[in-house]
Design an enzyme around this catalytic site. Sequence first.
Site, PDB file in Angstrom:
ATOM      1  N   GLU A  27       0.835  -1.215   0.000  1.00 30.79           N
ATOM      2  CA  GLU A  27       0.000   0.000   0.000  1.00 30.79           C
ATOM      3  C   GLU A  27       0.866   1.260   0.000  1.00 30.79           C
ATOM      4  O   GLU A  27       2.085   1.191   0.169  1.00 30.79           O
ATOM      5  CB  GLU A  27      -0.952  -0.004   1.200  1.00 30.79           C
ATOM      6  N   LYS A  89      -5.404  10.730   1.044  1.00 31.18           N
ATOM      7  CA  LYS A  89      -5.473   9.378   1.589  1.00 31.18           C
ATOM      8  C   LYS A  89      -6.717   8.747   0.969  1.00 31.18           C
ATOM      9  O   LYS A  89      -7.833   9.193   1.221  1.00 31.18           O
ATOM     10  CB  LYS A  89      -5.585   9.448   3.114  1.00 31.18           C
ATOM     11  N   VAL A 109      -5.425   0.263   3.068  1.00 29.42           N
ATOM     12  CA  VAL A 109      -5.565  -1.195   2.925  1.00 29.42           C
ATOM     13  C   VAL A 109      -6.766  -1.511   2.033  1.00 29.42           C
ATOM     14  O   VAL A 109      -6.683  -2.329   1.113  1.00 29.42           O
ATOM     15  CB  VAL A 109      -5.686  -1.871   4.311  1.00 29.42           C
ATOM     16  N   ASP A 141     -16.527   5.396  14.207  1.00 25.11           N
ATOM     17  CA  ASP A 141     -15.327   5.345  13.378  1.00 25.11           C
ATOM     18  C   ASP A 141     -14.857   3.906  13.221  1.00 25.11           C
ATOM     19  O   ASP A 141     -14.177   3.360  14.088  1.00 25.11           O
ATOM     20  CB  ASP A 141     -14.223   6.216  14.016  1.00 25.11           C
ATOM     21  N   SER A 143     -13.022   1.524  10.300  1.00 27.18           N
ATOM     22  CA  SER A 143     -12.296   1.623   9.031  1.00 27.18           C
ATOM     23  C   SER A 143     -12.971   0.816   7.916  1.00 27.18           C
ATOM     24  O   SER A 143     -13.501  -0.271   8.143  1.00 27.18           O
ATOM     25  CB  SER A 143     -10.862   1.117   9.218  1.00 27.18           C
ATOM     26  N   ALA A 144     -12.922   1.394   6.710  1.00 25.18           N
ATOM     27  CA  ALA A 144     -13.442   0.698   5.514  1.00 25.18           C
ATOM     28  C   ALA A 144     -12.627  -0.547   5.208  1.00 25.18           C
ATOM     29  O   ALA A 144     -13.055  -1.405   4.433  1.00 25.18           O
ATOM     30  CB  ALA A 144     -13.418   1.646   4.317  1.00 25.18           C
ATOM     31  N   ASP A 145     -11.426  -0.677   5.842  1.00 23.60           N
ATOM     32  CA  ASP A 145     -10.585  -1.868   5.639  1.00 23.60           C
ATOM     33  C   ASP A 145     -11.342  -3.140   6.028  1.00 23.60           C
ATOM     34  O   ASP A 145     -11.181  -4.185   5.382  1.00 23.60           O
ATOM     35  CB  ASP A 145      -9.311  -1.786   6.493  1.00 23.60           C
ATOM     36  N   LYS A 162      -3.250  -2.003  16.183  1.00 26.46           N
ATOM     37  CA  LYS A 162      -2.656  -1.174  17.246  1.00 26.46           C
ATOM     38  C   LYS A 162      -3.679  -0.932  18.333  1.00 26.46           C
ATOM     39  O   LYS A 162      -4.870  -0.983  18.083  1.00 26.46           O
ATOM     40  CB  LYS A 162      -2.276   0.191  16.657  1.00 26.46           C
TER      41      LYS A 162
HETATM   42  N1  PSU Z   1      -2.118   1.779  10.671  1.00 25.94           N
HETATM   43  C1  PSU Z   1      -0.771   1.987  10.611  1.00 25.94           C
HETATM   44  N2  PSU Z   1      -0.196   2.645   9.572  1.00 25.94           N
HETATM   45  C2  PSU Z   1      -0.989   3.091   8.547  1.00 25.94           C
HETATM   46  C3  PSU Z   1      -2.400   2.859   8.573  1.00 25.94           C
HETATM   47  C4  PSU Z   1      -2.919   2.201   9.629  1.00 25.94           C
HETATM   48  O1  PSU Z   1      -0.076   1.598  11.548  1.00 25.94           O
HETATM   49  O2  PSU Z   1      -0.479   3.677   7.614  1.00 25.94           O
HETATM   50  C5  PSU Z   1      -3.191   3.343   7.439  1.00 25.94           C
HETATM   51  C6  PSU Z   1      -3.486   2.168   6.513  1.00 25.94           C
HETATM   52  O3  PSU Z   1      -3.399   2.612   5.179  1.00 25.94           O
HETATM   53  C7  PSU Z   1      -4.869   1.858   6.827  1.00 25.94           C
HETATM   54  C8  PSU Z   1      -5.436   3.168   7.152  1.00 25.94           C
HETATM   55  O4  PSU Z   1      -5.544   1.207   5.761  1.00 25.94           O
HETATM   56  O5  PSU Z   1      -4.404   3.801   7.841  1.00 25.94           O
HETATM   57  C9  PSU Z   1      -6.669   3.107   7.960  1.00 25.94           C
HETATM   58  O6  PSU Z   1      -7.254   4.388   7.966  1.00 25.94           O
HETATM   59  P1  PSU Z   1      -8.749   4.613   8.393  1.00 25.94           P
HETATM   60  O7  PSU Z   1      -8.837   4.124   9.801  1.00 25.94           O
HETATM   61  O8  PSU Z   1      -9.030   5.982   8.181  1.00 25.94           O
HETATM   62  O9  PSU Z   1      -9.530   3.772   7.461  1.00 25.94           O
HETATM   63 MN    MN Z   2     -11.410   5.782  10.191  1.00 26.48          MN
END
Ligand code: PSU
Ligand code: MN
Length: 669
Positions: A27, A89, A109, A141, A143-145, A162
């Site tokens: 990524e 992003k 991701v 909140d 994540s879309a992941d 994390k």
């Molecule tokens: N966690 C990390 N490093 C990162 C991310 C998450 O330790 O770079 C990034 C990844 O690209 C992940 C995204 O897909 O953050 C998740 O963001 P969000 O929660 O906004 O979907």
């Molecule tokens: Mn998010």
Amino acid sequence: MNKSFYLDIAPEVGAALKEGRPVVALESTIISHGMPYPQNVETARNVEDIIRSEGAVPATIAIIGGKMKVGLSADEIEYLGKKGMAVTKASRRDLPVLAAKGMDGATTVASTMIIAAMAGIKIFATGGIGGVHRGAETTMDISADLEELGRTDVTVVCAGAKSILDIGLTLEYLETKGVPVLGYGTDELPAFYCRESGFGVDYRVDTPEELAATIKAKHDLGVHGGILVGNPIPKEYEMPKAMADRAIDIAVKKAEENGIKGKQLTPFLLALVKEMTGGMSLDSNIQLVYNNARVAAKTAVALSALEAQDKAAEDEEESLDMLRAEIADDTAESISREIASFRSEMETLISQRMAAAPMPAFMNPYMNPYQQMPYQQQNPYAAQQPASNPYQQNPYQPAPNPYQPPYQPMPEQFQQQPYQPASAQPYVNPYKPVRPAVQPEPEPAPAPAPAYKAVPDDQWVNPFAPKREKAPEPASEPMAVGGDAPASNVIARTSDEVMAMVEETVEKPEEVVEEAVESAPEPAAEPAIEEAAEQASAEPEERPDEYVSPFDDPMGTEDENTLTEYVPPVHEKKERKPDNMVKPEMDTEGMTSYDPEFYRKRAEERKQRIAEAAGEAKHKEEEKAAEPEYIDCKGPLEFTGEHPWAWKCTRCGQIFQKHEIPHKCIKTD
Ligand code: PSU
Ligand code: MN
């Protein structure tokens, strides 16, 4: 336009994918947002090198100028790393907008999975995934992941979640979405900076091969969605759990104070933790990414080996199928070639024979094939047929066929009945059941001749004449009856006169009347007509040349008196009816047999039936008379040349199969 318009696959990646070589997707948010410059670019380059060193092809994914890039150049990585947070992003929701606007985007991701799947890459290595954030019950909140893992066919190797996330809720969410969560060499989901999170995984895999087999099975089964692999950070780069947790707690609090949310949250937390840990967290981050890249590359290699085996087996099966088909084709071809050569040989042989011998009679188109069949000519029964075949004289039989050859005389050996037994003993069928011989009814004694016949007219005395008193003396001499008979009580009459009297005076019983009508001579019909009528109504005779079983009474000794079917006696309980309930015979008009008219009518009907039959026969005779008459034609035959067997009569124009003079032809006036 289709996907390929937006998709830009680097040649190295494209070639590897085409050849089924292992490819690992990477990524780009981790470059732009996850780490500071220049460590981000350096890490990105190192990750690619690690993947290459494991025998796989790295494919870093990003959106540049609206194109979904699969495999970035060093310049492109440098560009994204330098631009950092200034690059969009890009998660799932951002793809269409960036593609349409021709913008740049660092893929998360989720969006990396989407583009990897588009290109056909099955394995993807990253640092950490997004998940359910702490306090998601109020912030929502998530994540879309997680959604993407639930639907897109890419396996993501990460270092777990994390503790900036709610690990428990993240796992619940993945379970809901049906995502297998596997621990690579561990039973616990790793917690990014730390190897342990306190949350278990669904399954544990210990080797890249094991992981590859799982991935392959999922693809083979067509069960869509990703697989999440938690690969713990190497021990030497692990952060002390208490330290990591404390830093994260503070960072989360700071983010809340500053009102950081949405897509800014993760980068903000990461940056703050790095500041607080004096760069220790960054170092751990880099090392865990390398570790993940290594495992992902090894798994990709194992997976393409499995796929290659599979393909080889398939190819072998396919080539075997092709070989079988080829063999079958060859066999069929050689058989048909053999048949063709055999056929041509046969044709040559037949044409040679044809040239040598005349056309057999049954192949002659001018001959009636059934008449000319050789087996018919050899049929002894056909030869036996007498010249005066009754079927030929049958009025229903068509006119004699001029093509028909004359009947041959019966051969000597068939003159005798073949089944005639030597002895003159009447034939008795031994298979017939033994049954009592029916005794013929004794012939009733013939009625004595009527008395009046024997008595000469002049001596006959009428027994029915009323007895009278002494008649008065007649004026004239009465006629004497019988020489010495007393003339006083006898009236002399002729027998006719007497019969007339009897008929007038005596009431005849019904049986006598019926018998009289029955035995009355039929009205004389013309003998020929009557015969024809009989013939018309009679059952057709059996053909003499038909096979008759010798067991079917060849001597004709059975008759209805000696060998009738044995019918066991039936003891029927008959109801006795009073005599007055016996109904007289009825005719169609409801006339009873008690009516004198009944018998007259019946006789009339019978006459009518005979007349009808006679009429029919007459009609047939007329028809026969109307048919053309055949005469012997002496007209000369001419060879037409139309056919080697055809001769044409110059007089009547008929075609003959051979030179026949005279021949039959229709008589014309
Ligand atoms: N966690 C990390 N490093 C990162 C991310 C998450 O330790 O770079 C990034 C990844 O690209 C992940 C995204 O897909 O953050 C998740 O963001 P969000 O929660 O906004 O979907
Ligand atoms: Mn998010």
